[in-house]
Write an enzyme that holds these catalytic residues in place. Sequence first.
Site, PDB file in Angstrom:
ATOM      1  N   ASP A  19     -47.280   1.639  74.542  1.00 18.98           N
ATOM      2  CA  ASP A  19     -46.934   1.648  73.114  1.00 18.98           C
ATOM      3  C   ASP A  19     -46.336   2.993  72.718  1.00 18.98           C
ATOM      4  OD1 ASP A  19     -48.101  -0.986  72.493  1.00 18.98           O
ATOM      5  OD2 ASP A  19     -49.992  -0.004  72.971  1.00 18.98           O
ATOM      6  N   ASP A  38     -45.607   9.487  74.905  1.00 18.33           N
ATOM      7  CA  ASP A  38     -45.212   9.965  73.573  1.00 18.33           C
ATOM      8  C   ASP A  38     -46.340  10.655  72.820  1.00 18.33           C
ATOM      9  OD1 ASP A  38     -45.950   7.543  71.117  1.00 18.33           O
ATOM     10  OD2 ASP A  38     -46.537   7.350  73.218  1.00 18.33           O
ATOM     11  N   ASP A  44     -46.463   5.465  79.688  1.00 16.36           N
ATOM     12  CA  ASP A  44     -47.321   4.954  78.635  1.00 16.36           C
ATOM     13  C   ASP A  44     -46.654   3.669  78.135  1.00 16.36           C
ATOM     14  OD1 ASP A  44     -49.326   4.917  76.589  1.00 16.36           O
ATOM     15  OD2 ASP A  44     -47.856   5.736  75.209  1.00 16.36           O
TER      16      ASP A  44
END
Length: 225
Positions: free
Chosen positions: A15, A171, A13
């Site tokens: 950001d 995240d 991922d």
Amino acid sequence: MNGASFPKLVLFDLDGTLLDSAPDMLATVNRMRAARGQGPMPLAELRPHVSKGSRAMSAAAFPALGGEVPQEMVREFLGIYEQELGRGSVLFDGVADLLTAIEADGARWGIVTNKPEYLAKQIVPALGWETRCAILIGGDTLSQRKPHPLPLLHAAQALETAIDDCVYVGDDQRDIDAARAAGMRSLAALWGYRPDGDQPQGWGADALVESARDLLRLALWSELR
């Protein structure tokens, strides 16, 4: 997975996993708030919402909306964010060393994000990754986005890599949900953006990782095999 130190392909991922882009997001919502005569929002209040996207951040910045964010506000957010893109962002600690280590091992890495592709494509060259990132898939690149497995499946297929030779690092729960649906091993990045009450222990990731530097620990990858 192969017998090398890293899997053949590590997908990330963006950001909250590779890039701490919260400062740019904060500058964006505070410009929106200023235009409406409101004071600045503290970073600590916005940070948990960053991985949820522009609509969620706008909702957090303007709680009076009750979560009902009009589409024109989303467009406003994206327009301002494009101007702020990269101004305050930094790599999370350990990310630069991790990517170098993956490459040195002969493995590849790529990015699968829900950020609109046109914005993600501006960030990659700014970080010097345009010749290093094996694949970049944005939230609107394909007909589906995470938590749907299509972006991860497409990345593996495009790079001619078996699912068993891939690992996804993210995240947010939808990152782990997408990986599980794709049959791909996953790592939950605990250093990212999570709202209060999130329980990553229940996401179903193959491992929880406290820091990007922990991903330099070769034993961790061996445990995934």
